[in-house]
Scaffold this motif. Sequence first.
Motif, PDB file in Angstrom:
ATOM      1  N   TYR A 199       6.324 -30.012  30.525  1.00  0.00           N
ATOM      2  CA  TYR A 199       7.468 -30.538  29.781  1.00  0.00           C
ATOM      3  C   TYR A 199       8.279 -31.462  30.686  1.00  0.00           C
ATOM      4  O   TYR A 199       9.136 -31.023  31.432  1.00  0.00           O
ATOM      5  CB  TYR A 199       8.344 -29.392  29.252  1.00  0.00           C
ATOM      6  CG  TYR A 199       7.685 -28.643  28.133  1.00  0.00           C
ATOM      7  CD1 TYR A 199       7.913 -28.992  26.813  1.00  0.00           C
ATOM      8  CD2 TYR A 199       6.801 -27.604  28.404  1.00  0.00           C
ATOM      9  CE1 TYR A 199       7.292 -28.317  25.772  1.00  0.00           C
ATOM     10  CE2 TYR A 199       6.177 -26.913  27.371  1.00  0.00           C
ATOM     11  CZ  TYR A 199       6.435 -27.279  26.060  1.00  0.00           C
ATOM     12  OH  TYR A 199       5.808 -26.599  25.048  1.00  0.00           O
ATOM     13  N   HIS A 200       7.967 -32.773  30.610  1.00  0.00           N
ATOM     14  CA  HIS A 200       8.642 -33.741  31.470  1.00  0.00           C
ATOM     15  C   HIS A 200       9.972 -34.181  30.875  1.00  0.00           C
ATOM     16  O   HIS A 200      10.913 -34.472  31.601  1.00  0.00           O
ATOM     17  CB  HIS A 200       7.733 -34.959  31.674  1.00  0.00           C
ATOM     18  CG  HIS A 200       6.402 -34.612  32.265  1.00  0.00           C
ATOM     19  ND1 HIS A 200       6.263 -34.088  33.528  1.00  0.00           N
ATOM     20  CD2 HIS A 200       5.145 -34.687  31.759  1.00  0.00           C
ATOM     21  CE1 HIS A 200       4.988 -33.877  33.785  1.00  0.00           C
ATOM     22  NE2 HIS A 200       4.279 -34.230  32.716  1.00  0.00           N
ATOM     23  N   LYS A 201      10.064 -34.263  29.577  1.00  0.00           N
ATOM     24  CA  LYS A 201      11.301 -34.696  28.925  1.00  0.00           C
ATOM     25  C   LYS A 201      12.051 -33.448  28.455  1.00  0.00           C
ATOM     26  O   LYS A 201      11.998 -33.089  27.288  1.00  0.00           O
ATOM     27  CB  LYS A 201      10.998 -35.635  27.765  1.00  0.00           C
ATOM     28  CG  LYS A 201      10.313 -36.929  28.204  1.00  0.00           C
ATOM     29  CD  LYS A 201      10.130 -37.856  27.029  1.00  0.00           C
ATOM     30  CE  LYS A 201       9.426 -39.143  27.459  1.00  0.00           C
ATOM     31  NZ  LYS A 201      10.219 -39.917  28.416  1.00  0.00           N
ATOM     32  N   ILE A 202      12.752 -32.818  29.391  1.00  0.00           N
ATOM     33  CA  ILE A 202      13.406 -31.548  29.108  1.00  0.00           C
ATOM     34  C   ILE A 202      14.440 -31.663  27.996  1.00  0.00           C
ATOM     35  O   ILE A 202      14.433 -30.900  27.042  1.00  0.00           O
ATOM     36  CB  ILE A 202      14.077 -30.993  30.388  1.00  0.00           C
ATOM     37  CG1 ILE A 202      13.036 -30.765  31.471  1.00  0.00           C
ATOM     38  CG2 ILE A 202      14.816 -29.695  30.061  1.00  0.00           C
ATOM     39  CD1 ILE A 202      11.938 -29.815  31.079  1.00  0.00           C
ATOM     40  N   GLN A 247      14.960 -22.686  32.875  1.00  0.00           N
ATOM     41  CA  GLN A 247      14.000 -23.060  33.911  1.00  0.00           C
ATOM     42  C   GLN A 247      14.447 -24.340  34.602  1.00  0.00           C
ATOM     43  O   GLN A 247      14.353 -24.467  35.828  1.00  0.00           O
ATOM     44  CB  GLN A 247      12.611 -23.245  33.289  1.00  0.00           C
ATOM     45  CG  GLN A 247      11.501 -23.500  34.300  1.00  0.00           C
ATOM     46  CD  GLN A 247      10.966 -22.228  34.938  1.00  0.00           C
ATOM     47  OE1 GLN A 247      11.638 -21.207  34.954  1.00  0.00           O
ATOM     48  NE2 GLN A 247       9.767 -22.295  35.472  1.00  0.00           N
ATOM     49  N   HIS A 248      14.934 -25.279  33.817  1.00  0.00           N
ATOM     50  CA  HIS A 248      15.430 -26.550  34.373  1.00  0.00           C
ATOM     51  C   HIS A 248      16.615 -26.312  35.301  1.00  0.00           C
ATOM     52  O   HIS A 248      16.808 -27.048  36.277  1.00  0.00           O
ATOM     53  CB  HIS A 248      15.826 -27.485  33.237  1.00  0.00           C
ATOM     54  CG  HIS A 248      16.265 -28.834  33.684  1.00  0.00           C
ATOM     55  ND1 HIS A 248      15.456 -29.678  34.416  1.00  0.00           N
ATOM     56  CD2 HIS A 248      17.448 -29.500  33.510  1.00  0.00           C
ATOM     57  CE1 HIS A 248      16.116 -30.805  34.676  1.00  0.00           C
ATOM     58  NE2 HIS A 248      17.318 -30.711  34.134  1.00  0.00           N
ATOM     59  N   LYS A 249      17.402 -25.264  35.021  1.00  0.00           N
ATOM     60  CA  LYS A 249      18.571 -24.935  35.840  1.00  0.00           C
ATOM     61  C   LYS A 249      18.218 -24.073  37.046  1.00  0.00           C
ATOM     62  O   LYS A 249      19.083 -23.720  37.839  1.00  0.00           O
ATOM     63  CB  LYS A 249      19.612 -24.209  34.981  1.00  0.00           C
ATOM     64  CG  LYS A 249      20.291 -25.087  33.941  1.00  0.00           C
ATOM     65  CD  LYS A 249      21.235 -26.077  34.605  1.00  0.00           C
ATOM     66  CE  LYS A 249      22.018 -26.874  33.581  1.00  0.00           C
ATOM     67  NZ  LYS A 249      23.017 -27.760  34.214  1.00  0.00           N
ATOM     68  N   GLY A 250      16.934 -23.700  37.161  1.00  0.00           N
ATOM     69  CA  GLY A 250      16.493 -22.943  38.326  1.00  0.00           C
ATOM     70  C   GLY A 250      16.608 -21.435  38.202  1.00  0.00           C
ATOM     71  O   GLY A 250      16.585 -20.731  39.219  1.00  0.00           O
ATOM     72  N   PHE A 251      16.705 -20.908  36.980  1.00  0.00           N
ATOM     73  CA  PHE A 251      16.778 -19.464  36.797  1.00  0.00           C
ATOM     74  C   PHE A 251      15.437 -18.826  37.168  1.00  0.00           C
ATOM     75  O   PHE A 251      14.386 -19.459  37.072  1.00  0.00           O
ATOM     76  CB  PHE A 251      17.105 -19.126  35.340  1.00  0.00           C
ATOM     77  CG  PHE A 251      18.544 -19.358  34.967  1.00  0.00           C
ATOM     78  CD1 PHE A 251      19.265 -20.438  35.461  1.00  0.00           C
ATOM     79  CD2 PHE A 251      19.194 -18.505  34.088  1.00  0.00           C
ATOM     80  CE1 PHE A 251      20.583 -20.668  35.103  1.00  0.00           C
ATOM     81  CE2 PHE A 251      20.508 -18.716  33.715  1.00  0.00           C
ATOM     82  CZ  PHE A 251      21.215 -19.801  34.225  1.00  0.00           C
ATOM     83  N   ASP A 252      15.495 -17.546  37.556  1.00  0.00           N
ATOM     84  CA  ASP A 252      14.260 -16.835  37.865  1.00  0.00           C
ATOM     85  C   ASP A 252      13.610 -16.336  36.580  1.00  0.00           C
ATOM     86  O   ASP A 252      14.093 -16.614  35.469  1.00  0.00           O
ATOM     87  CB  ASP A 252      14.504 -15.683  38.853  1.00  0.00           C
ATOM     88  CG  ASP A 252      15.428 -14.602  38.295  1.00  0.00           C
ATOM     89  OD1 ASP A 252      15.672 -14.583  37.068  1.00  0.00           O
ATOM     90  OD2 ASP A 252      15.914 -13.769  39.094  1.00  0.00           O
ATOM     91  N   ILE A 253      12.512 -15.591  36.728  1.00  0.00           N
ATOM     92  CA  ILE A 253      11.735 -15.154  35.564  1.00  0.00           C
ATOM     93  C   ILE A 253      12.586 -14.362  34.572  1.00  0.00           C
ATOM     94  O   ILE A 253      12.633 -14.662  33.382  1.00  0.00           O
ATOM     95  CB  ILE A 253      10.520 -14.311  36.007  1.00  0.00           C
ATOM     96  CG1 ILE A 253       9.544 -15.172  36.802  1.00  0.00           C
ATOM     97  CG2 ILE A 253       9.821 -13.698  34.784  1.00  0.00           C
ATOM     98  CD1 ILE A 253       8.388 -14.394  37.397  1.00  0.00           C
TER      99      ILE A 253
END
Length: 211
Positions: free
Chosen positions: A91-94, A32-38
């Motif tokens: 989740y701010h601190k990934i 998710q942090h890397k911008g992947f889709d669902i």
Amino acid sequence: MVNDLIFPDILLYLLDMVGVIACAIAGTLLAQHKGFDITGCILVSMANAVGGGTLRDIALDRHPLFWMTDLNYMFVITATSLILQTFFHLYHKIDRAVKLFDAIGLAAFSVIGFKVALHQDMSPLIAIMMGVWTAIIGGLLRDIVCNQIPLVLQREIYITASIVGSVAYLFFDYLGMNAGLNEFVMLGIIFWVRMLALRFDWHLPSIRLVD
């Protein structure tokens, strides 16, 4: 993964699910942090959660693969990933969160892989190796897919934690400790070695020749 084990099946099965959920969380957080889709997040979480156990079972010639006969693994991974994607903003601190859940998965899967190999009558050395494989391969796949330098290939106290826990199990088993209690001791040792290494920035030295 643990349906044919002699030691209380339900306990190891629950431990396995703890590792699966932890690794699904770690995989989804990074994806998710890397911008992947669902679907991308779900696939990364699946690779993280079952990759190590799959390679272990292939190496030990255990067929069919555990997640093909028990769809609970796929359901749990998918549900965990979807829920986490929905509340990802919390989740701010990934990096910190990924490493926490990664440590939980490391401990749980090390125990599972180690016990599976022992049940297959493998030598203690091979059992330790299978514990390491079960614990690290999924994270290795996750990091490669997410274009990260794999955590296990850096100087992190990671593989070492799994080995220390396995050796401790063998030592306490030699002393006659109850198998169930010994598993929890092994689990705790691996988790805390990993967390202490993160807390105090412990690293393994690298060997470099001086020019």
